[in-house]
Design an enzyme around this catalytic site. Structure first.
Site, short mmCIF file in Angstrom:
data_model
loop_
_atom_site.label_atom_id
_atom_site.label_comp_id
_atom_site.label_asym_id
_atom_site.label_seq_id
_atom_site.Cartn_x
_atom_site.Cartn_y
_atom_site.Cartn_z
N ARG A 271 0.85 -1.19 0.00
CA ARG A 271 0.00 0.00 0.00
C ARG A 271 0.89 1.25 0.00
O ARG A 271 1.81 1.38 0.82
CB ARG A 271 -0.89 -0.01 1.25
CG ARG A 271 -1.66 1.28 1.51
CD ARG A 271 -2.70 1.55 0.46
NE ARG A 271 -3.58 2.63 0.89
CZ ARG A 271 -4.44 3.25 0.10
NH1 ARG A 271 -4.54 2.90 -1.17
NH2 ARG A 271 -5.21 4.20 0.56
N GLU A 366 -12.00 -19.57 28.77
CA GLU A 366 -11.15 -20.27 29.73
C GLU A 366 -10.80 -19.40 30.93
O GLU A 366 -9.71 -19.47 31.48
CB GLU A 366 -9.85 -20.78 29.07
CG GLU A 366 -10.05 -21.60 27.82
CD GLU A 366 -10.84 -22.87 28.06
OE1 GLU A 366 -11.00 -23.27 29.23
OE2 GLU A 366 -11.29 -23.48 27.08
#
Length: 386
Positions: A271, A366
């Site tokens: 880019r 978790e």
């Protein structure tokens, strides 16, 4: 029990096989499966053929017996391209680990070979509508009736709930116990009469792996399925299995952080603005410098936890630190990559938006990162008395 490291050449060959599989079979299907929230049946079959459903199960019971350090490298590598599929075998392995660490010899020989092969796939059924981080608040009960237990209650947000066939099910066998954790037990619960699947959750990210409610209505299960054969051990057994689960989540965070870094690095070099690649602009260089450092630190913390696990040491502090830091690193790197992509990051034509959606879960799953900080602090003080 300590687990020996793999010889470097064996580990390298295994990781090379996984990398080639990702390039050949995984990358071409990720976007379609993620956007359509499609269960990846072909990928799951391949993971079973590779032995990933038995990755850390002892070879005596048909598993690969991999050390956690190698397991972390596999999980982070896959997650750097598609995090969701690692959850399919991680949740399954938490069931297997509970049986291998705490089950009777009869339970190990009956269940582990079929879990290792992927013939039986499942997960861990802990969370309830009113009990997530506070596991002691669960309400699902198991009442002894002769040679059976009769189970009633509901579990929620259970990974592999629809496509799995067997779960480590946490229940109250003594709802009046004080402290509450002494009245909890863990069962091997295959699907059957009285065990039904409720709604599937439509999630922001973590697509292609099903998260669902499990409903138990007079579900009858043999007493022989009580893990370890003794009531009241379930809380310890369930939380013991979470050490590996948190190391897995940390590895997924590492993979997401490294994957977001890879995409941002590639994009920043193609880019251009103001006549040069944006990688040559100082603002982008500052971002990339932070991202690569963050990803590396997350990887090293995760290896530290995995090495402690392999030594057989208590590692809830190490696993908590790895899970906390790596998941936050995943979110931050994904966000910074989004900023580097600019407006294109908001388009589903570019994969970076998936990394951002998936990373957010790692801070919650978790055990929330808020809870991890408390665990870390308590263990640190305990290890360093005044």
């Amino acid at each position: 029990m300590p687990v020996a490291a793999l010889p470097p050449e064996e580990e390298a060959a295994l990781l090379d096989m996984i990398a080639r599989w990702i390039e050949r079979d995984v990358r071409p299907v990720v976007v379609a499966h993620d956007h359509g929230d499609i269960w990846p049946a072909a990928i799951v079959k391949q993971m079973a053929e590779f032995g990933l459903f038995g990755a850390v199960i002892d070879p005596e019971y048909g598993g690969l017996g991999l050390p956690a350090v190698t397991y972390v490298k596999i999980v982070s590598l896959i997650s750097s391209y598609w995090m969701a599929v690692t959850g399919i075998f991680n949740s399954h392995l938490m069931l297997a680990v509970a049986i291998e660490r705490f089950g009777t010899e009869e339970q190990k020989r009956e269940w582990l070979p079929r879990l290792a092969s992927g013939e039986i796939r499942g997960g861990l059924a802990l969370t309830e509508p009113n009990a997530g981080t506070d596991l002691q608040a669960i309400r699902t009960t198991a009442i002894r009736d002769g040679d059976d237990y009769v189970i009633n209650g509901t579990k929620t947000w259970i990974s592999n709930g629809i496509n799995g066939s067997c779960f480590a099910l946490l229940v109250k066998t003594d709802p009046t116990a004080d402290p509450r954790y002494k009245g909890m037990s863990l069962f091997i619960a295959p699907k059957g009469e009285g065990f039904s699947v409720g709604k599937k959750f439509d999630k922001l990210g973590y697509k292609s792996i099903d998260s669902a409610e499990l409903v138990f209505e007079d579900y009858r299960i043999p007493a022989a399925n009580l893990i370890g054969g003794v009531e009241g051990q379930g809380f310890y057994q369930a939380t013991g299995g979470l050490e590996l689960g948190r190391i897995n989540v940390a590895a997924r965070g590492v993979g997401l952080a490294e994957g977001a870094l890879r995409l941002a690095t590639e994009y920043a070099q193609v880019r251009e603005t103001m006549g040069k690649p944006i990688a040559e602009h100082q603002a982008i260089q500052l971002k990339l410098g932070e991202m690569v450092t963050r990803a590396r630190a997350a990887r090293l913390l995760t290896f530290d936890a995995a090495e402690a696990y392999d030594r057989g040491d208590r590692c809830d502090m190490e696993a908590g630190m790895a899970k906390y830091f790596a998941s936050e690193a995943a979110v931050r790197n994904a966000e910074e990559a989004m900023r580097i992509y600019g407006g294109y990051a908001y388009s589903k034509e570019y994969e970076i938006e998936r990394y951002y959606r998936d990373a957010l879960l790692m801070c919650i799953g978790e055990g929330t990162n808020e809870m991890q900080r408390i665990i870390i602090s308590k263990q640190w003080v305990k290890r360093n008395p005044a």
